[in-house]
Design an enzyme around this catalytic site. Structure first.
Site, short mmCIF file in Angstrom:
data_model
loop_
_atom_site.label_atom_id
_atom_site.label_comp_id
_atom_site.label_asym_id
_atom_site.label_seq_id
_atom_site.Cartn_x
_atom_site.Cartn_y
_atom_site.Cartn_z
N CYS A 222 -0.57 4.17 2.49
CA CYS A 222 -0.54 4.01 3.94
C CYS A 222 -0.23 2.56 4.27
O CYS A 222 0.91 2.13 4.09
CB CYS A 222 -1.83 4.49 4.58
SG CYS A 222 -3.32 3.97 3.73
N SER A 223 -1.19 1.79 4.73
CA SER A 223 -0.87 0.41 5.09
C SER A 223 -2.08 -0.50 4.93
O SER A 223 -2.28 -1.40 5.72
CB SER A 223 -0.35 0.35 6.52
OG SER A 223 -1.30 0.96 7.38
N CYS A 224 -2.89 -0.26 3.90
CA CYS A 224 -4.07 -1.10 3.67
C CYS A 224 -3.63 -2.55 3.49
O CYS A 224 -2.65 -2.82 2.80
CB CYS A 224 -4.83 -0.62 2.44
SG CYS A 224 -5.39 1.07 2.60
N CYS B 204 0.89 -1.16 0.00
CA CYS B 204 0.00 0.00 0.00
C CYS B 204 0.93 1.20 0.00
O CYS B 204 1.56 1.49 1.01
CB CYS B 204 -0.92 0.04 1.21
SG CYS B 204 -1.93 1.53 1.19
FE FE Z 1 -3.28 1.99 2.95
#
Ligand code: FE
Length: 212
Positions: A116-118, A113
């Site tokens: 961000c950090s999906c 991602c």
């Molecule tokens: Fe994300």
């Protein structure tokens, strides 16, 4: 010592007193929120326990093992992962729209991602720290082969690397290649061969020698 921190008496700069270790900062934040009655620590612990222990890579491994064992299931999984995962009772936060991408000798898939950090929580649990790191997010798209090498993965020259950028709308799960030598194993034994990183695309699955 007062000169070291000109904001020491200013409540707006309370963060200056927070410990540098993220785990301690989280603990400090949790303590403040609990004291103010904004969170219930028991509920927090339960959420963490669910995603760490009850939901985790074992869910993804179960899906992969079934896909390796059942071609009809695999075809449906690749066509409509949401529907198939729901049938397996795998759904929830951070996994509302899932897409499964299959590794083949021609194409290796890897998930990141960049924003961000999906991450697909219902199948993989809580994301590892490296997945959320700036370095991984920046480099996965730019130099995926180098990133794979850092993870100890070397692919044949001819294998194409395809990088999938997760979003709030779509979460990807990599279906790794079934390891050589795993013929005849049942789904439970196959699931035990599937590690978390292989479902993000930063590892391969292998069949340990000497276990036949
Ligand atoms: Fe994300």
């Amino acid at each position: 010592m007062a000169h070291d921190n000109p904001h020491s008496d200013d409540p707006h700069h309370a963060h200056a007193h927070l410990p540098p270790d993220p785990a301690l900062r989280v603990k400090a934040l949790e303590t403040i929120l609990t004291k103010r009655g904004l969170v219930d620590p028991a509920a927090l612990d339960e959420i963490i326990d669910i995603y760490q222990n009850k939901i985790g890579p074992q869910n993804g491994a179960r899906v992969v093992a079934k896909a390796w064992s059942d071609p009809e299931f695999k075809a449906r999984l690749l066509a409509d992962a949401d529907q198939v995962l729901r049938e397996m009772d795998i759904y929830g936060r951070q996994g509302e729209h899932m897409v499964v991408v299959e590794n083949t000798p021609e194409t290796h898939n890897m998930v990141v991602c960049t924003l961000c950090s999906c991450y697909p929580w219902p199948v993989l649990g809580i994301p590892p720290a490296w997945y959320k790191s700036d370095a991984y997010r920046a480099r996965a798209v730019r130099e995926p082969r180098k990133v794979l090498a850092d993870f100890g993965v070397t692919l044949p020259e001819g294998t194409k690397v395809r990088v999938w950028d997760s979003t709030a709308e779509v979460r990807y799960l990599v279906l790794p290649m079934r390891p050589e030598g795993s013929d005849g194993l049942d789904e439970a034994a196959l699931a035990a061969l599937v590690n978390r990183d292989s479902m993000v695309g930063t590892a391969l699955t292998s069949f340990p020698e000497g276990t036949v």
